[in-house]
Enzyme design. Sequence first.
Site, PDB file in Angstrom:
ATOM      1  N   SER A  10       0.915  -1.082   0.186  1.00 61.29           N
ATOM      2  CA  SER A  10      -0.030  -0.639   0.477  1.00 61.29           C
ATOM      3  C   SER A  10       1.211   1.500   0.052  1.00 61.29           C
ATOM      4  O   SER A  10       2.010   1.302   1.026  1.00 61.29           O
ATOM      5  CB  SER A  10      -0.948  -0.064   1.544  1.00 61.29           C
ATOM      6  OG  SER A  10      -1.261   1.167   1.571  1.00 61.29           O
ATOM      7  N   HIS A  35      -1.406  -1.138  -4.158  1.00 62.05           N
ATOM      8  CA  HIS A  35      -1.938  -0.946  -3.412  1.00 62.05           C
ATOM      9  C   HIS A  35      -2.169   1.027  -3.631  1.00 62.05           C
ATOM     10  O   HIS A  35      -1.311   1.189  -2.724  1.00 62.05           O
ATOM     11  CB  HIS A  35      -2.242  -1.779  -2.511  1.00 62.05           C
ATOM     12  CG  HIS A  35      -4.085  -1.712  -1.744  1.00 62.05           C
ATOM     13  ND1 HIS A  35      -5.296  -2.242  -1.898  1.00 62.05           N
ATOM     14  CD2 HIS A  35      -4.648  -0.768  -0.830  1.00 62.05           C
ATOM     15  CE1 HIS A  35      -5.904  -1.654  -1.583  1.00 62.05           C
ATOM     16  NE2 HIS A  35      -5.538  -1.147  -0.272  1.00 62.05           N
ATOM     17  N   ASP A  37      -4.785   3.478  -2.572  1.00 61.91           N
ATOM     18  CA  ASP A  37      -5.687   4.018  -1.408  1.00 61.91           C
ATOM     19  C   ASP A  37      -6.477   5.246  -1.252  1.00 61.91           C
ATOM     20  O   ASP A  37      -5.435   6.391  -1.357  1.00 61.91           O
ATOM     21  CB  ASP A  37      -5.238   3.622   0.524  1.00 61.91           C
ATOM     22  CG  ASP A  37      -5.030   2.744   0.822  1.00 61.91           C
ATOM     23  OD1 ASP A  37      -6.196   2.208   0.295  1.00 61.91           O
ATOM     24  OD2 ASP A  37      -4.454   2.040   0.666  1.00 61.91           O
ATOM     25  N   MET A  39      -8.901   8.112  -0.652  1.00 61.23           N
ATOM     26  CA  MET A  39     -10.478   8.712   0.811  1.00 61.23           C
ATOM     27  C   MET A  39     -10.888  10.050   1.088  1.00 61.23           C
ATOM     28  O   MET A  39      -9.766  10.681   0.637  1.00 61.23           O
ATOM     29  CB  MET A  39      -9.154   8.556   2.080  1.00 61.23           C
ATOM     30  CG  MET A  39      -8.756   6.927   2.704  1.00 61.23           C
ATOM     31  SD  MET A  39      -7.751   7.154   3.793  1.00 61.23           S
ATOM     32  CE  MET A  39      -6.874   5.414   3.738  1.00 61.23           C
ATOM     33  N   HIS A  68      -8.468   1.093  -4.299  1.00 59.36           N
ATOM     34  CA  HIS A  68      -8.982   0.667  -3.386  1.00 59.36           C
ATOM     35  C   HIS A  68      -9.961   2.520  -3.049  1.00 59.36           C
ATOM     36  O   HIS A  68      -9.529   3.249  -2.575  1.00 59.36           O
ATOM     37  CB  HIS A  68      -8.225   0.243  -2.287  1.00 59.36           C
ATOM     38  CG  HIS A  68      -9.263   0.320  -0.963  1.00 59.36           C
ATOM     39  ND1 HIS A  68      -8.663  -0.027   0.640  1.00 59.36           N
ATOM     40  CD2 HIS A  68     -10.967   0.689  -0.765  1.00 59.36           C
ATOM     41  CE1 HIS A  68      -9.804  -0.422   1.682  1.00 59.36           C
ATOM     42  NE2 HIS A  68     -11.378   0.176   0.952  1.00 59.36           N
ATOM     43  N   MET A  70     -12.078   4.137  -1.196  1.00 54.46           N
ATOM     44  CA  MET A  70     -12.765   4.646   0.327  1.00 54.46           C
ATOM     45  C   MET A  70     -13.929   5.813  -0.142  1.00 54.46           C
ATOM     46  O   MET A  70     -12.839   6.960   1.124  1.00 54.46           O
ATOM     47  CB  MET A  70     -11.804   4.173   1.103  1.00 54.46           C
ATOM     48  CG  MET A  70     -12.213   2.804   2.071  1.00 54.46           C
ATOM     49  SD  MET A  70     -10.116   3.298   2.561  1.00 54.46           S
ATOM     50  CE  MET A  70      -8.954   3.182   1.233  1.00 54.46           C
ATOM     51  N   MET A 139     -11.809  -5.738   4.895  1.00 52.51           N
ATOM     52  CA  MET A 139     -10.973  -5.084   5.552  1.00 52.51           C
ATOM     53  C   MET A 139     -10.454  -5.995   7.245  1.00 52.51           C
ATOM     54  O   MET A 139     -11.699  -6.497   7.501  1.00 52.51           O
ATOM     55  CB  MET A 139     -11.786  -3.780   5.703  1.00 52.51           C
ATOM     56  CG  MET A 139     -11.887  -2.964   5.171  1.00 52.51           C
ATOM     57  SD  MET A 139     -10.553  -2.423   4.103  1.00 52.51           S
ATOM     58  CE  MET A 139      -9.419  -0.736   5.206  1.00 52.51           C
ATOM     59  N   GLY A 144      -9.519   3.891   6.951  1.00 51.11           N
ATOM     60  CA  GLY A 144      -8.841   5.155   7.533  1.00 51.11           C
ATOM     61  C   GLY A 144      -7.035   5.858   7.517  1.00 51.11           C
ATOM     62  O   GLY A 144      -7.184   6.583   6.803  1.00 51.11           O
ATOM     63  N   PHE A 145      -6.724   4.385   7.763  1.00 51.82           N
ATOM     64  CA  PHE A 145      -5.364   4.776   8.038  1.00 51.82           C
ATOM     65  C   PHE A 145      -4.539   3.437   7.928  1.00 51.82           C
ATOM     66  O   PHE A 145      -4.984   2.664   8.059  1.00 51.82           O
ATOM     67  CB  PHE A 145      -5.031   5.250   9.840  1.00 51.82           C
ATOM     68  CG  PHE A 145      -5.985   6.502   9.968  1.00 51.82           C
ATOM     69  CD1 PHE A 145      -5.763   7.862   9.864  1.00 51.82           C
ATOM     70  CD2 PHE A 145      -7.581   6.169  10.244  1.00 51.82           C
ATOM     71  CE1 PHE A 145      -6.333   8.827   9.944  1.00 51.82           C
ATOM     72  CE2 PHE A 145      -9.092   7.353  10.840  1.00 51.82           C
ATOM     73  CZ  PHE A 145      -7.677   8.349  10.461  1.00 51.82           C
ATOM     74  N   GLY A 146      -2.865   3.751   7.692  1.00 56.10           N
ATOM     75  CA  GLY A 146      -2.254   2.926   7.671  1.00 56.10           C
ATOM     76  C   GLY A 146      -1.957   2.791   8.877  1.00 56.10           C
ATOM     77  O   GLY A 146      -1.952   3.249  10.082  1.00 56.10           O
ATOM     78  N   GLY A 147      -1.240   1.680   9.470  1.00 60.88           N
ATOM     79  CA  GLY A 147      -0.334   1.144  11.091  1.00 60.88           C
ATOM     80  C   GLY A 147      -1.323   0.584  11.750  1.00 60.88           C
ATOM     81  O   GLY A 147      -1.034   0.928  13.519  1.00 60.88           O
ATOM     82  N   ASP A 177      -6.802  -6.636   3.514  1.00 63.26           N
ATOM     83  CA  ASP A 177      -5.860  -5.133   3.882  1.00 63.26           C
ATOM     84  C   ASP A 177      -6.200  -5.025   5.377  1.00 63.26           C
ATOM     85  O   ASP A 177      -7.356  -4.266   6.028  1.00 63.26           O
ATOM     86  CB  ASP A 177      -7.253  -3.966   2.830  1.00 63.26           C
ATOM     87  CG  ASP A 177      -6.321  -2.985   3.068  1.00 63.26           C
ATOM     88  OD1 ASP A 177      -5.220  -2.339   3.527  1.00 63.26           O
ATOM     89  OD2 ASP A 177      -6.880  -1.846   2.224  1.00 63.26           O
ATOM     90  N   GLY A 178      -5.109  -4.698   6.297  1.00 67.86           N
ATOM     91  CA  GLY A 178      -5.273  -3.966   6.453  1.00 67.86           C
ATOM     92  C   GLY A 178      -4.641  -4.337   8.388  1.00 67.86           C
ATOM     93  O   GLY A 178      -4.813  -5.872   8.324  1.00 67.86           O
ATOM     94  N   GLY A 179      -3.361  -4.535   8.638  1.00 67.37           N
ATOM     95  CA  GLY A 179      -2.586  -4.372   9.994  1.00 67.37           C
ATOM     96  C   GLY A 179      -1.873  -5.982   9.222  1.00 67.37           C
ATOM     97  O   GLY A 179      -1.903  -7.052   9.944  1.00 67.37           O
ATOM     98  N   GLY A 199       0.843  -1.932   4.635  1.00 63.00           N
ATOM     99  CA  GLY A 199       1.312  -0.954   3.976  1.00 63.00           C
ATOM    100  C   GLY A 199       2.498  -1.258   5.181  1.00 63.00           C
ATOM    101  O   GLY A 199       3.713  -0.814   5.114  1.00 63.00           O
TER     102      GLY A 199
HETATM  103  C1  DX5 Z   1      -6.853   1.254   5.506  1.00 63.05           C
HETATM  104  C2  DX5 Z   1      -5.954   1.236   3.870  1.00 63.05           C
HETATM  105  C3  DX5 Z   1      -4.827  -0.055   3.884  1.00 63.05           C
HETATM  106  C4  DX5 Z   1      -3.872   0.562   3.889  1.00 63.05           C
HETATM  107  C5  DX5 Z   1      -2.985  -0.548   4.848  1.00 63.05           C
HETATM  108  O1  DX5 Z   1      -8.116   2.187   5.087  1.00 63.05           O
HETATM  109  O2  DX5 Z   1      -7.157   1.252   3.440  1.00 63.05           O
HETATM  110  O3  DX5 Z   1      -4.661   0.173   2.509  1.00 63.05           O
HETATM  111  O4  DX5 Z   1      -2.995   1.308   3.790  1.00 63.05           O
HETATM  112  O5  DX5 Z   1      -2.196   0.317   5.599  1.00 63.05           O
HETATM  113  P1  DX5 Z   1      -1.616  -1.429   7.120  1.00 63.05           P
HETATM  114  O6  DX5 Z   1      -0.674  -2.432   5.886  1.00 63.05           O
HETATM  115  O7  DX5 Z   1      -0.120  -0.544   7.534  1.00 63.05           O
HETATM  116  O8  DX5 Z   1      -2.823  -1.203   7.793  1.00 63.05           O
HETATM  117 ZN    ZN Z   2      -6.747   0.050   0.766  1.00 61.13          ZN
END
Ligand code: DX5
Ligand code: ZN
Length: 218
Positions: A10, A35, A37, A39, A68, A70, A139, A144-147, A177-179, A199
């Site tokens: 990502s 990927h 994102d 938003m 993706h 959002m 998901m 909404g956020f990475g990490g 997707d996510g974590g 990501g």
């Molecule tokens: C979250 C995004 C993800 C995000 C994943 O809303 O859709 O694609 O970038 O990031 P990580 O892998 O850090 O959770």
């Molecule tokens: Zn995503």
Amino acid sequence: MTNNHLISPSLLSADFGNLQRDIEMLNNSEADWLHVDVMDGVFVPNISFGQPVVKHIKKHARKPLDVHLMIVDPARYVQSFRDAGADILTVHYEACNHVNRTLNAIKDAGMKAGVVLNPHSPVSLLEDTVQDCDLVLLMSVNPGFGGQKFIENTYSKVSALKELCQRKNPACLIEIDGGVNLANAAKLYAAGADVLVAGNSVFSSPNPAQTISDLKRL
Ligand code: DX5
Ligand code: ZN
């Protein structure tokens, strides 16, 4: 060793001041897709970037863009993301009034089409939609956020989705997707995942290209 595991790093966790450099790194890695994102600050609390930035990502990327969305009512923007360079376009079930119509519009525009489920949406919502999907994205965090921290309930959703796909559309890919990280990727593949988005675990690693290879080979 080869397997069918696909990795879609990502760009949300890339250095936005050095996007070209980070895309080059991904071009030279074993990443399968990039990927992207998008938003809107309404469907999710955060705002990332839109078509003008996607266009520049496309200029440098040598791998398919996995975009993706959002955003609310994504049907409005199908053609413009195609024009910006999306190869795969995923839209949230929760953001569409007419999911099947939107998926067909994505395919008619020449892209692979996917639907995304938030953590609160059960897989059973897709009983009458999975036939129209090239992929389904689950998901594993609230978007909404990475990490963010991986939600453990995801494993059972992957198994349920795998069972649904086997029944109604065996060609449909399952993306998570996510974590996602080196500690949970193997269990996700075992449950039926085909594509892992990563990501933070890639971009915060001392050797992102190596981490991509490691995620792929689990
Ligand atoms: C979250 C995004 C993800 C995000 C994943 O809303 O859709 O694609 O970038 O990031 P990580 O892998 O850090 O959770
Ligand atoms: Zn995503």
